[in-house]
Every structure is written in structure tokens, then in C-alpha cells.
Enzyme design. Structure first.
Site, short mmCIF file in Angstrom:
data_model
loop_
_atom_site.label_atom_id
_atom_site.label_comp_id
_atom_site.label_asym_id
_atom_site.label_seq_id
_atom_site.Cartn_x
_atom_site.Cartn_y
_atom_site.Cartn_z
N ARG A 12 8.30 6.42 -0.30
CA ARG A 12 8.06 6.24 1.15
C ARG A 12 8.01 4.74 1.46
O ARG A 12 8.18 3.91 0.58
CB ARG A 12 6.73 6.90 1.52
CG ARG A 12 5.55 6.21 0.86
CD ARG A 12 4.22 6.81 1.28
NE ARG A 12 3.15 5.91 0.95
CZ ARG A 12 1.94 6.29 0.58
NH1 ARG A 12 1.65 7.57 0.50
NH2 ARG A 12 1.02 5.39 0.30
N TYR A 151 -6.67 -7.37 -3.88
CA TYR A 151 -5.25 -7.32 -3.49
C TYR A 151 -4.65 -8.74 -3.48
O TYR A 151 -3.55 -8.96 -4.00
CB TYR A 151 -5.16 -6.67 -2.11
CG TYR A 151 -3.76 -6.45 -1.58
CD1 TYR A 151 -2.97 -5.40 -2.03
CD2 TYR A 151 -3.23 -7.29 -0.60
CE1 TYR A 151 -1.70 -5.18 -1.53
CE2 TYR A 151 -1.96 -7.08 -0.08
CZ TYR A 151 -1.19 -6.03 -0.56
OH TYR A 151 0.07 -5.83 -0.05
#
Ligand code: NAP
Length: 243
Positions: A12, A151
């Protein structure tokens, strides 16, 4: 013979758009993700462009799984010419509240995966004396972001790995570059609250999110014949978020 591009996280979002674009550019595509149903959809769409599209369900944070997958891709598709390290996750939170588990998970999926995939793919590219690696970093890796300690760390590491590998493999005709997207409309950013989305839009010079197809266009350029003298670079694609 068609060249082969491996795209991780291709079920995706950005990965699926990249797969489709490279298939339309004339590559056969090796599609990796954990989500088999999503991969099957991407593969069907790629085949409409006349590409061979093979599916490989594997966790890119697992070294042995990557070794097995790359070996199988070489057997199935003959070569490995382009590697797009796209799979990534977020487990956002302020450092003060971040669990060790969420730190380790993000580092392992976003950072160690790059080692795992590059290690095995570059062995093949070295023998071919050609290849392109495109790693997905982020503006958070360039500038940091409150609430994304794990992150940002992983995406900054991607930049270090990109530049080091560019120096190690340049003489073999292999280009290694990184892309640092800003805010792109995908399932990853849909998770943000409306308040967060409004605050972010305010910072973007172009006053809109980017699309996965715009990232795919840059990957297409870095995988194609016109970018053969570009290596070790980090290209920001953020609609002017950080200017
Ligand atoms: P996304 O919509 O969340 O898609 C990421 C894909 O990676 C998912 O299909 C996911 O599969 C897969 N994946 C996660 N962990 C995996 C693993 N261990 N092994 C194999 N596949 C795995 O994300 P996206 O927005 O398209 O982002 C793609 C890349 O761009 C990421 O590296 C991201 O950090 C980077 N990026 C995105 C943005 C943005 O604004 N969207 C900005 C900067 C950078 P599952 O569904 O099975 O977990």
C-alpha cells in the site's frame, strides 16, 4: 531482458505507487510486504503494465528472511538491478513516555532492514557492476521531530548508511541515494489527528500534502538512465516544508 526492481513495503501507500510506476517504466517487480492480500492487489496492477510481478511475504527486519527472499528473487527474476527500501513504521510518542519496545521495534524495521536488504542485494549488484539503491528516509531524519525520537533516529541512520554505501560501492557503478519526504497522503499519515494535520498544512509552503505518485516519480528518476551520476544524495520532497 527486463531489469528487476525490488520494492519493500509494497502492499500500500508509497511502496504500492512506486511498484506501479517502476512496472510502467519497464521493470519486472519483486514485491515485499507482510500483508499478502495487499501485495496481491499491487501485483495485479503491475501486471497490467506487462511486468512480471512476484510476491514475497517477509519481515524486512529479519536478517535470515531477507537473505532467503533475495536469493529467491534472483532465482525467479534473474537479476537485482534496483532496490527500493521503502518498508517503514511509526510508533510515535514523546521520549519521556517512549517504551523500550517501541524504540527497538522502529529501529529494527526502519533501520536494520536497510542493512539486511542492502547486504544481500549489493552482493549481486557488485558482481553485475551496476545497480541502484533508493532508501526512504524522511524530513524527520534530516531535522528531527518532537514526538518521533525513535523514527527520527532510524531515518537519520538511513542517511548515514546511504552515504557510506555510496562511497563503498561507487567504483562498482552502483548509485545509492535517499529520499526524504515531508507529509505524504498515505495510511501512515491518516493516523494523525485533525489538529495535527491542520498544524502541519500551515507549515508547508505549497499548502497541501504530497501524493505517493509524486514520490514514485522521484524514485523512477533515481532508478532510471538519467540519474547515473547522482550518488550519496538525500533529496527532500516536501512541498517546501523546511525552507
Ligand atoms: P504505510 O502506508 O504505512 O506503508 C508501509 C508498508 O510497509 C505497509 O504495507 C506495511 O505493511 C509495510 N511494512 C511494515 N513493516 C514491515 C516489515 N517489517 N516488513 C515488510 N513490510 C513491512 O507507509 P507509507 O506512508 O507508504 O511510507 C513508506 C515509507 O516512506 C516509510 O519508510 C516511511 O517511513 C516513509 N515516509 C513516509 C512519509 C509519509 O508522509 N507518508 C513521510 C516520510 C517518509 P503492514 O501493513 O503489514 O504493516
Amino acid at each position: 531482458m527486463k531489469k528487476t526492481a525490488i520494492i519493500t513495503g509494497a502492499a500500500r501507500g508509497i511502496g504500492a505507487a512506486v511498484a506501479l510506476r517502476l512496472a510502467s517504466d519497464g521493470f519486472n517487480v519483486a514485491l515485499n510486504d507482510l500483508d499478502e492480500a495487499g501485495l496481491a492487489e499491487t501485483a495485479e496492477a503491475c501486471k497490467k503494465h506487462g511486468a512480471k510481478a512476484e510476491i514475497y511475504t517477509a519481515d524486512v527486519s529479519n536478517y535470515a528472511a531477507c537473505e532467503t527472499m533475495v536469493k529467491k528473487i534472483k532465482e525467479d527474476l534473474g537479476t537485482v538491478d534496483v532496490l527500493v527500501n521503502n518498508a517503514g513504521i511509526t510508533r510515535d510518542g514523546l521520549l519521556a513516555r517512549m517504551s523500550e519496545e517501541n524504540y527497538d521495534l522502529v529501529i529494527s524495521v526502519n533501520q536494520k532492514s536497510i542493512f539486511n536488504m542492502m547486504k544481500h542485494c549489493l552482493a549481486i549488484m557488485m558482481k553485475q557492476r551496476s545497480g541502484r539503491v533508493i532508501n526512504l528516509s524522511s524530513v524527520a531524519g534530516l531535522h528531527g521531530n518532537a514526538g518521533q525520537f525513535n523514527y527520527s533516529a532510524s531515518k537519520a541512520a538511513v542517511i548515514g548508511m546511504t552515504k557510506s554505501a555510496a562511497k563503498e560501492f561507487g567504483a562498482r557503478g552502483i548509485c545509492v541515494n535517499a529520499i526524504a519526504p515531508g507529509f505524504i497522503q498515505t495510511p501512515m499519515t491518516e493516523a494523525l489527528t485533525d489538529e495535527q494535520k491542520a498544524a502541519i498544512l500551515n507549515l508547508i509552503a505549497m499548502k497541501r500534502y504530497g501524493t505517493a505518485e509524486e514520490i514514485a516519480g522521484l524514485v523512477s528518476f533515481l532508478a532510471g538512465k538519467d540519474s547515473g551520476y547522482i550518488t550519496g544524495q538525500v533529496i527532500e520532497i516536501s512541498g517546501g516544508l523546511t525552507i
